[in-house]
Enzyme design. Sequence first.
Site, short mmCIF file in Angstrom:
data_model
loop_
_atom_site.label_atom_id
_atom_site.label_comp_id
_atom_site.label_asym_id
_atom_site.label_seq_id
_atom_site.Cartn_x
_atom_site.Cartn_y
_atom_site.Cartn_z
N CYS A 184 -0.20 4.00 2.39
CA CYS A 184 0.16 3.66 3.78
C CYS A 184 1.60 4.07 4.06
CB CYS A 184 0.05 2.14 4.02
SG CYS A 184 -1.58 1.44 3.79
N CYS B 1 0.86 -1.20 0.00
CA CYS B 1 0.00 0.00 0.00
C CYS B 1 0.89 1.24 0.00
CB CYS B 1 -0.91 -0.03 1.23
SG CYS B 1 -1.80 1.51 1.53
#
Length: 105
Positions: free
Chosen positions: A32, A29
């Site tokens: 993230c 991700c």
Amino acid sequence: MLEVDKNSFEEEVLQAEKPVMVDFWGESCTVCLELMPGVEELAEKYSNEMKFCKLNIKGNRRLAMSQQVMGLPSMVFYVDGEKVEHLSGDDLTIEEIEEEIKKHI
């Protein structure tokens, strides 16, 4: 920030003495990973009022699903062991996360 997993989640998050924010993240991700330095700064800034944990969903998918975390990044807030807020999405900003922290401390 405290790294939690399926073995420590209940004790560290659900039985915590103060509000908790859990950063659900994944290695693939990119959002993230972009947010992580800012989240770690917020964790340092507010560490006296709130507990900050991060949970890599790798190996913890069942736990993430049990917390209704279906997308990343996800910042989930708990007060007295109860889930009270869930911020998620590719457009999530550090400012939004900080605003939510301030609501719970």
